[in-house]
Design an enzyme around this catalytic site. Sequence first.
Site, mmCIF file in Angstrom:
data_model
loop_
_atom_site.group_PDB
_atom_site.id
_atom_site.type_symbol
_atom_site.label_atom_id
_atom_site.label_comp_id
_atom_site.label_asym_id
_atom_site.label_seq_id
_atom_site.Cartn_x
_atom_site.Cartn_y
_atom_site.Cartn_z
ATOM 1 N N ARG A 6 -16.702 -41.989 -57.687
ATOM 2 C CA ARG A 6 -15.861 -42.900 -58.441
ATOM 3 C C ARG A 6 -16.677 -43.825 -59.319
ATOM 4 O O ARG A 6 -17.820 -44.151 -59.017
ATOM 5 C CB ARG A 6 -15.042 -43.790 -57.489
ATOM 6 C CG ARG A 6 -14.003 -42.998 -56.751
ATOM 7 C CD ARG A 6 -12.694 -43.677 -56.584
ATOM 8 N NE ARG A 6 -12.318 -44.562 -57.650
ATOM 9 C CZ ARG A 6 -11.611 -45.660 -57.480
ATOM 10 N NH1 ARG A 6 -11.239 -46.030 -56.279
ATOM 11 N NH2 ARG A 6 -11.260 -46.412 -58.500
ATOM 12 N N ARG A 62 -17.054 -35.424 -73.750
ATOM 13 C CA ARG A 62 -17.191 -34.259 -74.633
ATOM 14 C C ARG A 62 -18.394 -34.377 -75.564
ATOM 15 O O ARG A 62 -18.881 -33.381 -76.074
ATOM 16 C CB ARG A 62 -15.922 -34.076 -75.466
ATOM 17 C CG ARG A 62 -14.730 -33.682 -74.648
ATOM 18 C CD ARG A 62 -14.828 -32.221 -74.246
ATOM 19 N NE ARG A 62 -13.764 -31.874 -73.330
ATOM 20 C CZ ARG A 62 -13.956 -31.430 -72.098
ATOM 21 N NH1 ARG A 62 -15.170 -31.297 -71.638
ATOM 22 N NH2 ARG A 62 -12.944 -31.117 -71.331
ATOM 23 N N CYS A 74 -7.122 -37.181 -68.926
ATOM 24 C CA CYS A 74 -6.888 -38.620 -69.008
ATOM 25 C C CYS A 74 -5.454 -38.928 -68.590
ATOM 26 O O CYS A 74 -4.532 -38.184 -68.912
ATOM 27 C CB CYS A 74 -7.095 -39.125 -70.433
ATOM 28 S SG CYS A 74 -8.763 -38.928 -71.051
ATOM 29 N N GLU A 77 -3.158 -45.496 -65.635
ATOM 30 C CA GLU A 77 -3.177 -46.108 -64.309
ATOM 31 C C GLU A 77 -1.798 -46.720 -64.008
ATOM 32 O O GLU A 77 -1.089 -47.140 -64.921
ATOM 33 C CB GLU A 77 -4.261 -47.202 -64.280
ATOM 34 C CG GLU A 77 -4.596 -47.734 -62.935
ATOM 35 C CD GLU A 77 -5.358 -46.754 -62.061
ATOM 36 O OE1 GLU A 77 -5.189 -46.847 -60.838
ATOM 37 O OE2 GLU A 77 -6.110 -45.916 -62.578
ATOM 38 N N ARG A 89 -11.193 -45.997 -65.407
ATOM 39 C CA ARG A 89 -11.656 -45.474 -64.119
ATOM 40 C C ARG A 89 -11.989 -43.991 -64.260
ATOM 41 O O ARG A 89 -11.323 -43.284 -65.013
ATOM 42 C CB ARG A 89 -10.591 -45.674 -63.051
ATOM 43 C CG ARG A 89 -10.355 -47.119 -62.661
ATOM 44 C CD ARG A 89 -9.164 -47.204 -61.702
ATOM 45 N NE ARG A 89 -8.940 -48.523 -61.181
ATOM 46 C CZ ARG A 89 -8.204 -49.471 -61.769
ATOM 47 N NH1 ARG A 89 -7.634 -49.225 -62.936
ATOM 48 N NH2 ARG A 89 -8.036 -50.649 -61.214
ATOM 49 N N TYR A 107 -19.560 -49.298 -60.420
ATOM 50 C CA TYR A 107 -18.584 -50.286 -60.892
ATOM 51 C C TYR A 107 -19.323 -51.265 -61.792
ATOM 52 O O TYR A 107 -20.268 -51.923 -61.349
ATOM 53 C CB TYR A 107 -17.929 -51.003 -59.714
ATOM 54 C CG TYR A 107 -17.093 -50.046 -58.890
ATOM 55 C CD1 TYR A 107 -15.753 -49.852 -59.187
ATOM 56 C CD2 TYR A 107 -17.660 -49.302 -57.859
ATOM 57 C CE1 TYR A 107 -14.988 -48.944 -58.475
ATOM 58 C CE2 TYR A 107 -16.909 -48.389 -57.139
ATOM 59 C CZ TYR A 107 -15.578 -48.219 -57.454
ATOM 60 O OH TYR A 107 -14.829 -47.312 -56.751
ATOM 61 N N ARG A 115 -14.276 -52.841 -56.037
ATOM 62 C CA ARG A 115 -14.966 -52.439 -54.802
ATOM 63 C C ARG A 115 -16.283 -53.204 -54.688
ATOM 64 O O ARG A 115 -17.365 -52.637 -54.844
ATOM 65 C CB ARG A 115 -15.246 -50.928 -54.801
ATOM 66 C CG ARG A 115 -14.061 -50.027 -54.625
ATOM 67 C CD ARG A 115 -13.345 -50.172 -53.281
ATOM 68 N NE ARG A 115 -14.195 -49.985 -52.119
ATOM 69 C CZ ARG A 115 -14.315 -48.847 -51.444
ATOM 70 N NH1 ARG A 115 -13.649 -47.783 -51.821
ATOM 71 N NH2 ARG A 115 -15.090 -48.785 -50.380
#
Length: 121
Positions: A6, A62, A74, A77, A89, A107, A115
């Site tokens: 992530r 890309r 894509c 959220e 994200r 992050y 997080r």
Amino acid sequence: MIRGIRGAITVKENTSDMILTATKKLIMKMIVENHIKPDAVAQVIMTVTNDLNAAFPAKALRELENWNYVPVMCMQEIPVPNSLEMCIRVMMTVETELSQDEINHIYLERAVILRPDLANQ
């Protein structure tokens, strides 16, 4: 072993340049920190908060050499009230020899609040 890696980053403005630059910065750090090769990536899922619509963040992926065959998608959220704004994200599904606790989730910028336990690995 198949693992999810992530990452998240925020931008200050909803511009194509900001979105693509931030996404590339995030992706490159994920690649370097986790020794990711394009052939080991099953898929990449990217989400943006509903205040970002100036560009598809997948375009940044890309532009990387040898990443043109990696499936990427894509999405938007879920707009949870009071959640982090201007956020991109990324979830990479990769084949790796790293154990769960060896994965470096990335992050950056204001996204460290998502997080904090993983942001300073």
